[in-house]
Design a protein around this motif. Structure first.
Motif, PDB file in Angstrom:
ATOM      1  N   MET A   7       0.658  -1.285  -0.022  1.00 39.19           N
ATOM      2  CA  MET A   7      -0.037  -0.063   0.094  1.00 39.19           C
ATOM      3  C   MET A   7       0.763   1.270  -0.138  1.00 39.19           C
ATOM      4  N   SER A  50       0.990   3.891  -3.307  1.00 41.29           N
ATOM      5  CA  SER A  50       0.540   5.361  -2.872  1.00 41.29           C
ATOM      6  C   SER A  50       1.583   6.158  -3.227  1.00 41.29           C
ATOM      7  N   LYS A  64      -6.553   6.838   1.310  1.00 41.47           N
ATOM      8  CA  LYS A  64      -5.483   6.005   1.618  1.00 41.47           C
ATOM      9  C   LYS A  64      -5.847   5.799   3.259  1.00 41.47           C
ATOM     10  N   LYS A  67      -5.647  -0.386   4.825  1.00 38.76           N
ATOM     11  CA  LYS A  67      -6.112  -1.543   4.264  1.00 38.76           C
ATOM     12  C   LYS A  67      -6.691  -1.024   2.814  1.00 38.76           C
ATOM     13  N   ARG A  68      -6.942   0.339   2.776  1.00 36.06           N
ATOM     14  CA  ARG A  68      -7.663   0.497   1.554  1.00 36.06           C
ATOM     15  C   ARG A  68      -6.996   1.740   0.840  1.00 36.06           C
ATOM     16  N   LEU A  69      -6.925   1.675  -0.487  1.00 32.61           N
ATOM     17  CA  LEU A  69      -6.589   2.932  -1.441  1.00 32.61           C
ATOM     18  C   LEU A  69      -7.416   3.055  -2.692  1.00 32.61           C
ATOM     19  N   ALA A  87      -4.473  -8.626  -2.208  1.00 30.82           N
ATOM     20  CA  ALA A  87      -5.564  -7.579  -2.268  1.00 30.82           C
ATOM     21  C   ALA A  87      -6.711  -7.984  -3.402  1.00 30.82           C
ATOM     22  N   LYS A 113      -6.569  -4.333   0.695  1.00 32.58           N
ATOM     23  CA  LYS A 113      -5.681  -5.273   1.047  1.00 32.58           C
ATOM     24  C   LYS A 113      -6.468  -6.459   2.003  1.00 32.58           C
TER      25      LYS A 113
END
Length: 179
Positions: free
Chosen positions: A93, A97, A124, A127-129, A158, A178
């Motif tokens: 991640m 990013s 961001k 666990k999440r993007l 992911a 993720k």
């Protein structure tokens, strides 16, 4: 488009389909370069489109799936050629990013005239993007392949969802969750 993208693509085609396929897709294309590429040269994107279309026609694999496979292959080029770059990150991640503000900065040092896509971070967390991709080349499946291998490199997984912002694929949103 930088020559390394062409040389690695033709290496992949040879590895997966054989040298005859390389010859066939080059011969069935109208290429200003005549299919002769150097990794440091610069070539027209239209040549890559012709090669992809001819490979898709001959193999029966969609262009998006070929780009996905190629993106996964190209990660090994990054891994082999720029191991120090990968070692600067702790997890996938963090690496994803930083595409725009670190990785593309490093690429431009090596290839100042490279025409790279834009990745803008929308959200961001650990666990999440969510990031938006913009490129006139619409090669987001190449990016997806690179992302898949990024997670594999960090021994992680992911779910990556692609939402088209523009129907032609020049703008898409990657939603990375993720596991």
């Amino acid at each position: 488009m930088k020559g390394i993208v062409f040389t690695e693509f033709l290496d992949l085609v040879e590895d997966k389909f054989g040298i005859e396929m390389v010859d066939e897709i080059i011969l069935n294309s109208t290429l200003e370069s005549e299919g002769v590429y150097t990794s440091i040269g610069t070539y027209s994107f239209s040549e890559m489109l012709q090669l992809l279309k001819n490979l898709s026609d001959k193999s029966g694999i969609s262009i998006d799936n070929l780009l996905l496979i190629y993106g996964e292959h190209f990660f090994s080029v990054i891994e082999r050629s720029y191991p120090g770059l990968l070692d600067t990150y702790k997890d996938p991640m963090e690496m994803l990013s930083s595409i725009e503000n670190h990785i593309h900065v490093e690429v431009r040092k090596i290839y100042p005239d490279a025409e790279l896509p834009t990745f803008l971070i929308e959200e961001k967390s650990e666990k999440r993007l969510i990031m938006n991709y913009k490129s006139s080349r619409a090669m987001h499946h190449f990016g997806l392949g690179l992302m898949n291998k990024t997670f594999e490199y960090f021994n992680s997984t992911a779910e990556i969802i692609i939402e088209k912002i523009k129907e032609d694929g020049t703008e898409v949103r990657f939603i990375v969750n993720k596991n």
